[in-house]
Scaffold this motif. Structure first.
Motif, PDB file in Angstrom:
ATOM      1  N   ALA A  52     -18.861   6.358 -18.849  1.00  0.00           N
ATOM      2  CA  ALA A  52     -18.301   4.980 -18.731  1.00  0.00           C
ATOM      3  C   ALA A  52     -19.135   4.018 -17.705  1.00  0.00           C
ATOM      4  N   ARG A  53     -19.612   4.457 -16.074  1.00  0.00           N
ATOM      5  CA  ARG A  53     -20.618   3.942 -15.917  1.00  0.00           C
ATOM      6  C   ARG A  53     -21.328   3.727 -15.530  1.00  0.00           C
ATOM      7  N   TYR A  54     -22.202   4.577 -17.038  1.00  0.00           N
ATOM      8  CA  TYR A  54     -24.283   4.257 -17.590  1.00  0.00           C
ATOM      9  C   TYR A  54     -24.211   3.836 -19.230  1.00  0.00           C
ATOM     10  N   ALA A  55     -22.440   4.255 -19.439  1.00  0.00           N
ATOM     11  CA  ALA A  55     -22.876   3.534 -20.914  1.00  0.00           C
ATOM     12  C   ALA A  55     -23.382   4.602 -22.364  1.00  0.00           C
ATOM     13  N   ILE A  56     -23.061   5.715 -22.151  1.00  0.00           N
ATOM     14  CA  ILE A  56     -23.778   7.428 -22.698  1.00  0.00           C
ATOM     15  C   ILE A  56     -23.109   7.506 -23.638  1.00  0.00           C
ATOM     16  N   PRO A  57     -23.923   7.211 -24.964  1.00  0.00           N
ATOM     17  CA  PRO A  57     -22.692   7.192 -26.418  1.00  0.00           C
ATOM     18  C   PRO A  57     -22.218   8.607 -26.376  1.00  0.00           C
ATOM     19  N   ALA A  58     -21.175   8.885 -26.753  1.00  0.00           N
ATOM     20  CA  ALA A  58     -20.406   9.737 -27.459  1.00  0.00           C
ATOM     21  C   ALA A  58     -21.334  10.816 -28.151  1.00  0.00           C
ATOM     22  N   ARG A  59     -22.288   9.944 -28.723  1.00  0.00           N
ATOM     23  CA  ARG A  59     -21.895  11.283 -29.984  1.00  0.00           C
ATOM     24  C   ARG A  59     -23.206  12.273 -29.392  1.00  0.00           C
ATOM     25  N   HIS A  60     -23.933  11.655 -28.549  1.00  0.00           N
ATOM     26  CA  HIS A  60     -24.977  12.342 -27.408  1.00  0.00           C
ATOM     27  C   HIS A  60     -23.796  13.713 -27.281  1.00  0.00           C
ATOM     28  N   PHE A  61     -23.074  13.439 -26.457  1.00  0.00           N
ATOM     29  CA  PHE A  61     -22.153  14.991 -26.165  1.00  0.00           C
ATOM     30  C   PHE A  61     -21.400  15.382 -27.553  1.00  0.00           C
ATOM     31  N   ALA A  62     -20.925  15.084 -28.462  1.00  0.00           N
ATOM     32  CA  ALA A  62     -20.918  15.706 -29.856  1.00  0.00           C
ATOM     33  C   ALA A  62     -21.555  16.604 -30.285  1.00  0.00           C
ATOM     34  N   ASP A  63     -22.665  16.103 -29.978  1.00  0.00           N
ATOM     35  CA  ASP A  63     -24.369  16.916 -30.354  1.00  0.00           C
ATOM     36  C   ASP A  63     -24.388  17.778 -29.405  1.00  0.00           C
TER      37      ASP A  63
END
Length: 332
Positions: free
Chosen positions: A108-119
């Motif tokens: 949330a703090r760094y706006a990291i896309p959720a797709r990276h964690f799903a991958d």
């Protein structure tokens, strides 16, 4: 994790601070080279890196812990629970696992896309069933989730002075290079887990197959064909490092010493493998403590110089980097 780091990052909630501290311990325990490089980041960015790495280690241990008595079904269920918890936490819900809470806060703090964690989790799940790869294309598809996305997750934390989409391919390549280096160093350990992460066509070109690797591992025998195959894998990996290298200068200047240090030390692992005559089935090649300290000390000098040049512009969660050219419009 020091209170100074958490204070600098603006992490004030007592429970969340404990979550980040657990991630730091995981980083320190499992990633000596990576942890050392993290010490060269500006103080406020370190907790985010520990959260990302701590989560990755937590998920990896579900799949790969050799001391666990869990069977395949139990490991799959544990990964599924973790994936559901990550989805919930990234969506603003609660999470039971400390590493997931820290991960969601960092994302949330760094706006990291959720797709990276799903991958990433998809790659961990494939390790339950896939035990080898026919060629580098197939292996590279796996490494996208297991390693390239780690570089992409890191990019918003490190900050850039170029548009992020330009830096992203190099960040991904660096994750791939680190992963390939680990694969070469850990061929023996991976065999013990029933996996071969070297492309089958590369092995076959040198007269090597899984059976030969297992025989050498079991008997202690050395085989010139195995050494030739490992050397070819090292050459492939060096090529990926060359693709990654230009990305270092695209980072926020105060983040470059950290990444450059990791780049050098992981490259030193390749050199150690070569110095050990590619005998990865019977020994774990390592960089000496003296060398690690020397490289880190040089990184500290570069970090001090960067801070002097860009005082007051280290950046934090609200910005990608410290310079005006930084693209703040999109996440990687």
């Amino acid at each position: 994790m020091t209170g100074r780091e958490l204070d600098a990052a603006g992490i004030t909630d007592a429970a969340l601070r404990r979550d980040y501290e657990l991630c730091r311990r995981l980083n320190a325990r499992h990633g000596k080279t990576y942890f050392l490089a993290t010490r060269l980041l500006t103080t406020e960015r370190r907790p985010a890196v520990h959260a990302l790495y701590g989560f990755a280690r937590w998920a990896d241990e579900i799949v790969d812990d050799l001391h666990s008595t869990a069977d395949r079904t139990q490991r799959e269920r544990a990964l599924d629970r973790l994936a559901r918890e990550v989805d919930t936490a990234l969506g603003g819900g609660s999470a039971a696992q400390p590493v997931v809470r820290a991960l969601a806060d960092t994302a949330a703090r760094y706006a990291i896309p959720a797709r990276h964690f799903a991958d990433f989790l998809a790659a961990m799940r494939s390790d339950l069933d896939v035990t080898d790869y026919p060629d580098y294309t197939a292996l590279r598809s796996y490494i996208h989730g297991s390693a390239a996305v780690i570089g992409l997750q890191m990019l918003p934390v490190l900050g850039t002075v170029a548009p992020r989409e330009e830096a992203a391919p190099h960040a991904a390549a660096l994750g791939v290079a680190f992963q390939l280096t680990n694969f070469l160093r850990d061929v023996g350990e991976d065999l013990d887990r029933g996996r071969v992460y070297l492309p089958a066509d590369l092995l076959r070109a040198h007269g090597v197959d899984r059976e030969l690797l297992q025989w050498c591992r079991r008997t202690g025998a050395r085989d010139r064909r195995v050494r030739a195959a490992i050397a070819a894998g090292a050459d492939l990996t060096r090529g990926v490092y060359r693709l990654a290298a230009p990305g270092i200068e695209m980072l926020d200047p105060v983040s470059r010493p950290c990444v450059r240090t990791a780049f050098i030390l992981y490259g030193d692992i390749l050199r150690a493998i070569a110095a050990d005559r590619y005998d990865v089935l019977h020994r774990r090649s390592a960089v000496s403590r003296r060398r690690r300290i020397a490289v880190a000390a040089d990184g500290l000098r570069h970090l001090a110089a960067a801070r002097l040049r860009h005082r007051g512009g280290a950046g934090g969660p609200a910005a990608e980097g410290s310079l005006a050219r930084t693209d703040t419009r999109r996440a990687a």
